[in-house]
Structure formats: C-alpha cells, structure tokens
Design a protein around this motif. Structure first.
Motif, PDB file in Angstrom:
ATOM      1  N   ALA A 138       0.833  -1.206   0.000  1.00 18.03           N
ATOM      2  CA  ALA A 138       0.000   0.000   0.000  1.00 18.03           C
ATOM      3  C   ALA A 138       0.868   1.258   0.000  1.00 18.03           C
ATOM      4  O   ALA A 138       0.565   2.249  -0.680  1.00 18.03           O
ATOM      5  N   GLY A 139       1.978   1.217   0.748  1.00 16.53           N
ATOM      6  CA  GLY A 139       2.898   2.347   0.761  1.00 16.53           C
ATOM      7  C   GLY A 139       3.526   2.593  -0.603  1.00 16.53           C
ATOM      8  O   GLY A 139       3.686   3.742  -1.028  1.00 16.53           O
ATOM      9  N   ALA A 140       3.889   1.501  -1.290  1.00 14.59           N
ATOM     10  CA  ALA A 140       4.434   1.638  -2.644  1.00 14.59           C
ATOM     11  C   ALA A 140       3.410   2.270  -3.577  1.00 14.59           C
ATOM     12  O   ALA A 140       3.760   3.062  -4.459  1.00 14.59           O
ATOM     13  N   SER A 141       2.136   1.936  -3.369  1.00 12.64           N
ATOM     14  CA  SER A 141       1.068   2.527  -4.178  1.00 12.64           C
ATOM     15  C   SER A 141       0.999   4.040  -3.986  1.00 12.64           C
ATOM     16  O   SER A 141       0.924   4.813  -4.951  1.00 12.64           O
ATOM     17  N   VAL A 142       1.052   4.468  -2.737  1.00 12.95           N
ATOM     18  CA  VAL A 142       0.992   5.906  -2.436  1.00 12.95           C
ATOM     19  C   VAL A 142       2.200   6.639  -3.018  1.00 12.95           C
ATOM     20  O   VAL A 142       2.070   7.707  -3.635  1.00 12.95           O
ATOM     21  N   LEU A 143       3.395   6.072  -2.841  1.00 13.68           N
ATOM     22  CA  LEU A 143       4.603   6.688  -3.387  1.00 13.68           C
ATOM     23  C   LEU A 143       4.528   6.809  -4.904  1.00 13.68           C
ATOM     24  O   LEU A 143       4.996   7.802  -5.483  1.00 13.68           O
ATOM     25  N   THR A 144       3.947   5.815  -5.550  1.00 17.59           N
ATOM     26  CA  THR A 144       3.818   5.853  -7.006  1.00 17.59           C
ATOM     27  C   THR A 144       2.892   6.979  -7.439  1.00 17.59           C
ATOM     28  O   THR A 144       3.221   7.770  -8.346  1.00 17.59           O
ATOM     29  N   PHE A 145       1.737   7.058  -6.809  1.00 16.08           N
ATOM     30  CA  PHE A 145       0.779   8.113  -7.162  1.00 16.08           C
ATOM     31  C   PHE A 145       1.399   9.511  -7.009  1.00 16.08           C
ATOM     32  O   PHE A 145       1.236  10.370  -7.869  1.00 16.08           O
ATOM     33  N   VAL A 146       2.115   9.718  -5.905  1.00 17.11           N
ATOM     34  CA  VAL A 146       2.608  11.063  -5.603  1.00 17.11           C
ATOM     35  C   VAL A 146       3.906  11.381  -6.342  1.00 17.11           C
ATOM     36  O   VAL A 146       3.990  12.362  -7.101  1.00 17.11           O
ATOM     37  N   PHE A 147       4.923  10.547  -6.147  1.00 13.88           N
ATOM     38  CA  PHE A 147       6.255  10.923  -6.612  1.00 13.88           C
ATOM     39  C   PHE A 147       6.530  10.552  -8.068  1.00 13.88           C
ATOM     40  O   PHE A 147       7.279  11.267  -8.745  1.00 13.88           O
ATOM     41  N   VAL A 148       5.979   9.447  -8.558  1.00 13.73           N
ATOM     42  CA  VAL A 148       6.160   9.148  -9.980  1.00 13.73           C
ATOM     43  C   VAL A 148       5.454  10.206 -10.825  1.00 13.73           C
ATOM     44  O   VAL A 148       5.976  10.659 -11.852  1.00 13.73           O
ATOM     45  N   THR A 149       4.276  10.636 -10.382  1.00 14.73           N
ATOM     46  CA  THR A 149       3.574  11.706 -11.094  1.00 14.73           C
ATOM     47  C   THR A 149       4.375  13.004 -11.051  1.00 14.73           C
ATOM     48  O   THR A 149       4.499  13.711 -12.068  1.00 14.73           O
ATOM     49  N   ALA A 150       4.935  13.327  -9.881  1.00 13.60           N
ATOM     50  CA  ALA A 150       5.763  14.539  -9.762  1.00 13.60           C
ATOM     51  C   ALA A 150       6.982  14.455 -10.669  1.00 13.60           C
ATOM     52  O   ALA A 150       7.372  15.447 -11.308  1.00 13.60           O
ATOM     53  N   PHE A 151       7.605  13.293 -10.738  1.00 12.33           N
ATOM     54  CA  PHE A 151       8.758  13.099 -11.620  1.00 12.33           C
ATOM     55  C   PHE A 151       8.350  13.261 -13.080  1.00 12.33           C
ATOM     56  O   PHE A 151       9.048  13.898 -13.870  1.00 12.33           O
ATOM     57  N   ALA A 152       7.224  12.680 -13.441  1.00 20.82           N
ATOM     58  CA  ALA A 152       6.756  12.759 -14.829  1.00 20.82           C
ATOM     59  C   ALA A 152       6.504  14.204 -15.243  1.00 20.82           C
ATOM     60  O   ALA A 152       6.788  14.593 -16.389  1.00 20.82           O
ATOM     61  N   LEU A 153       5.971  15.009 -14.331  1.00 17.41           N
ATOM     62  CA  LEU A 153       5.587  16.389 -14.667  1.00 17.41           C
ATOM     63  C   LEU A 153       6.716  17.393 -14.449  1.00 17.41           C
ATOM     64  O   LEU A 153       6.543  18.581 -14.748  1.00 17.41           O
ATOM     65  N   HIS A 154       7.851  16.948 -13.944  1.00 20.17           N
ATOM     66  CA  HIS A 154       8.970  17.863 -13.726  1.00 20.17           C
ATOM     67  C   HIS A 154       9.445  18.447 -15.063  1.00 20.17           C
ATOM     68  O   HIS A 154       9.423  17.752 -16.091  1.00 20.17           O
ATOM     69  N   PRO A 155       9.866  19.712 -15.092  1.00 22.95           N
ATOM     70  CA  PRO A 155      10.285  20.350 -16.351  1.00 22.95           C
ATOM     71  C   PRO A 155      11.369  19.605 -17.119  1.00 22.95           C
ATOM     72  O   PRO A 155      11.435  19.713 -18.351  1.00 22.95           O
ATOM     73  N   THR A 156      12.220  18.838 -16.442  1.00 17.85           N
ATOM     74  CA  THR A 156      13.265  18.099 -17.150  1.00 17.85           C
ATOM     75  C   THR A 156      12.689  17.053 -18.091  1.00 17.85           C
ATOM     76  O   THR A 156      13.370  16.605 -19.021  1.00 17.85           O
ATOM     77  N   GLY A 157      11.447  16.650 -17.875  1.00 16.62           N
ATOM     78  CA  GLY A 157      10.814  15.673 -18.760  1.00 16.62           C
ATOM     79  C   GLY A 157      10.689  16.175 -20.182  1.00 16.62           C
ATOM     80  O   GLY A 157      10.719  15.401 -21.137  1.00 16.62           O
ATOM     81  N   LYS A 158      10.549  17.477 -20.354  1.00 14.69           N
ATOM     82  CA  LYS A 158      10.448  18.052 -21.694  1.00 14.69           C
ATOM     83  C   LYS A 158      11.794  18.081 -22.397  1.00 14.69           C
ATOM     84  O   LYS A 158      11.870  17.966 -23.613  1.00 14.69           O
TER      85      LYS A 158
END
Length: 407
Positions: free
Chosen positions: A184-204
């Motif tokens: 369950a903790g891995a699920s929460v970390l994925t929702f929050v931090f993977v999304t934040a990583f995906a949307l970070h300006p370096t992604g562009k």
C-alpha cells in the motif's frame, strides 16, 4: 520550465533543486515491488514457492513491457508515457492486498503480479536519460566527461540505495505493522512521486532531444558490447533475488522471515558509499577493470554467504558483499550509457533497469522453490552462481573491448 543557464553552472542548477529528491523517492516503489509481492504472498498464502513465482511474474511483466515503455518515451516524450503508466501501476498496487487476502485463486494473484510488472514506471533509466541530455546539451565540452562520470556514479548509487532501502522498508513495515502495508505504501509513493517526476520540467528536455536526433536502427541494441553489459547487470539482478529469497528462507528457520529485509539492508552500508566514491577512481583504473575487480569481491562474499550458519555471520557477509555491488553497478551503467545507440538512450537504460528486476524476480521464483524442496543450504548457493555470471560477463567485456581497440 527549465531556465537557460551558463554552461559553467552545476548539474543541480540546470536540473533544479527539487529534481534529485523527487527522482530518488520515485524509484522506491520499483525497488519495493518484487520484495513487497514476495512478502505479502508468503505471509497471506503461507508458501515461499508461490511468493517466488509471483515475484517472477512481476519480472516477466517488466521484461515484456519495460523496453516498450522506454521506446515509447524515446518517441513520444517521457510525460506522455509516465503519467498514465504511473497511475495504472499505483492503482494495481493498491488493489493487490485485497486480491491476495481474498478467496481469489492463485491464478488471479499471478495475473495481478504480471500487470504490476508490466506497468512498472521506469524512473531510474529515464532519470539517466534526462541528466545525460542536460550534460550533453548544456555543459561545455571540457566539463562533460567529468560531470557525466560523477552523474553515473550518483545514479548507480541511487539505484543501489533504493534496491537496499526498498526491501528494508518492506521488512520494517511488514514486521512492525503488516505485510500489506508495504505494498500500500508503494502505491501511495507511485501516485505522488512518480507523477511529480513525470511532470517535472526536465521531462520536456529529453523529449526535445530525441525530436531532433535520428534514431539508430533497433538492431544496434543487439551489438555484443551492449549485450554483455545487459548480461552483467542481469547477473546483479540474479544476485539480488537469490540473496533476498535465500535470506528469507534462512530467517524463516530462525523464526523471523519478515525481518529478512532489515538484514538485507546491511548490504547498503558499503555499497552506496563506494558507488558514490567511484567518480574519484583514477582514469588508469578503467571501467571494465572496476567491473571485474569489484565483481570478484562480490563473488568472494557470496561464497562466504553460502557457508554462513548464524545470523551474525550472515550480517557480516552481507556487509562485505555490499562493497562489491555499488562500483560494479556504476561500471555497468556507465558502459551502457557510452554504448547506447543514437536516439535510444531511454530504451537502453530501460533495458538495463528491467534486467535488474527480471533477474531479481526469476531467481526469487527458482530459489524459493529450491528452498522448499531442497532446504536453505541449497538455496544459499545461488548468490555465488549469480556473482560468477557477473564476473564472467566482466571478462567477456574486457575481451570485446580489447578486440575493438585492436580493430
């Protein structure tokens, strides 16, 4: 968006101060998946073998779809790929404890494990791709080699650290609260931090890089000098899986199977430190030779692990083995980056990242079965076999490198 900066600015300044903590935490769910699934299934369904098979299905899903995720990111950009993949993975992790603890058949649990692996966000390889793009595009030529070497050392240390911290967290949460809490903790970390990583300006930035560079043919990924790196890092995955599963069986004998992740964390003491220190190695100590030397350290520790007969002895040996892991991973990822075909850096790094979790998952299944059928002593031989593969690949790498230099 990323602000234009002088070519003399640091990598942290180019990427942004928030980038590195976000990218580090976003890796944790990937490192927790295999161990979390293994621990949850073993605790809920009382079978080390079934837990190992489910871990293998996580790896199979990652092996089949991980490179596709990387290829899609090379073509479409990381944001368009990581956001939906991360959301799907977080949802599947959140649902898994309910499926495992229900009356659902084992086949349904296996299907869930496969889907979790298939949707695993490839944060580590995509982070490498972004940082390499920044270094090559925005830094002066006289700084690139040194900064790239330090960056690969950091990235490998981060990978190694999360692959130690991940199981450690799983063991801590499983023993302190309940096995399902780790998933369950891995699920929460994925929702929050993977999304934040995906949307970070370096992604562009990485997407923009690939938009102007023609991709090399896919067959370039099969060049022997790159394949041998994949084989070597697969051996590291085999080592992770066989060590953790045999350690779990060992601790089960001592009545503390849920604490295997805590003991496993001892490998991170020397590993992360030496991985970070790899950038300080002299140039005369070539990357290929580092791989071989520290691979031999890993092999020696694994041989000692096979004969350890107490929790204290196992703990000491695990700390020794950690000394060999970090620098070996740094060398392998550095070679993988150098040998990546043009325009396929995310694909290459994803293949390398997937190789770790595939190896970890497959040996979890095999060693879990061996532990149930033949006993813990037989299971504890497998880390040495895995380390032997790492050393063999290192030797082949040196032979291929010397042949290319002569050519």
């Amino acid at each position: 968006m990323l602000q234009p900066r002088s070519s003399d600015a640091s990598l942290i300044a180019h990427a942004g101060r928030s980038y590195f903590p976000i990218a580090f935490i976003a890796r944790l769910p990937f490192a927790m998946m295999v161990v979390g699934v293994l621990t949850l299934v073993v605790a809920s369904r009382d079978s080390v073998a079934l837990g190992g098979i489910n871990s293998a299905f996580v790896g199979i899903g990652s092996a089949v779809f991980g490179p596709m995720v990387g290829a899609a990111a090379d073509r479409l950009g990381q944001r368009k790929v990581l956001v939906p993949v991360g959301l799907a993975n977080g949802g599947l992790l959140g649902v898994l404890p309910f499926v495992v603890q229900s009356a659902a058949p084992d086949l349904a649990v296996l299907a869930m494990s496969f889907l979790i692996g298939a949707t695993a966000p490839q944060v580590a390889p995509m982070s490498r791709t972004r940082l390499v793009a920044i270094i090559r595009q925005r830094m002066s030529g006289d700084r690139r080699e040194r900064v790239l070497s330090g960056t690969m050392a950091y990235e490998s240390a981060a990978d190694e650290t999360v692959f130690i911290i991940g199981p450690f967290l799983v063991g801590l949460l499983a023993s302190a609260i309940a096995p399902w809490v780790a998933v369950a903790g891995a699920s929460v970390l994925t929702f929050v931090f993977v999304t934040a990583f995906a949307l970070h300006p370096t992604g562009k930035l990485s997407a923009g890089q690939h938009a102007v560079v023609a991709q090399a043919p896919a067959r370039e990924l099969l060049r022997p000098r790159l394949v041998v790196v994949v084989a070597g890092i697969l051996g590291i995955g085999f080592f992770f899986g066989s060590t953790l599963t045999s350690l779990t069986a060992f601790m089960e004998i001592h009545g503390e199977s849920s604490q295997a992740g805590l003991l496993y964390g001892l490998m991170g003491i020397g590993s992360a430190g030496l991985a970070l220190g790899s950038a300080a190695f002299p140039k005369t100590f070539g990357i290929g030779w580092r791989w071989l030397v520290f691979g031999l350290v890993l092999l020696g520790g694994a041989v000692a692990f096979a004969s350890a007969d107490s929790v204290l002895a196992v703990g000491i040996v695990l700390a020794i083995m950690g000394v060999g892991i970090g620098p070996t991973l740094v060398a392998q990822y550095s070679l993988g980056s150098d040998r990546s075909p043009v325009g396929r850096s995310a694909t290459t790094m994803t293949i390398l990242g997937s190789a770790v979790i595939v190896g970890q998952s497959l040996t979890s299944a095999v060693v879990g079965e061996v532990a149930e059928r033949s006993g813990t002593e037989a299971a504890m031989l497998f880390p040495a076999l895995s380390a032997a593969l790492v050393v063999l690949a290192a030797v082949v790498n040196l032979v291929l490198s010397r042949r290319d230099q002569r050519g």
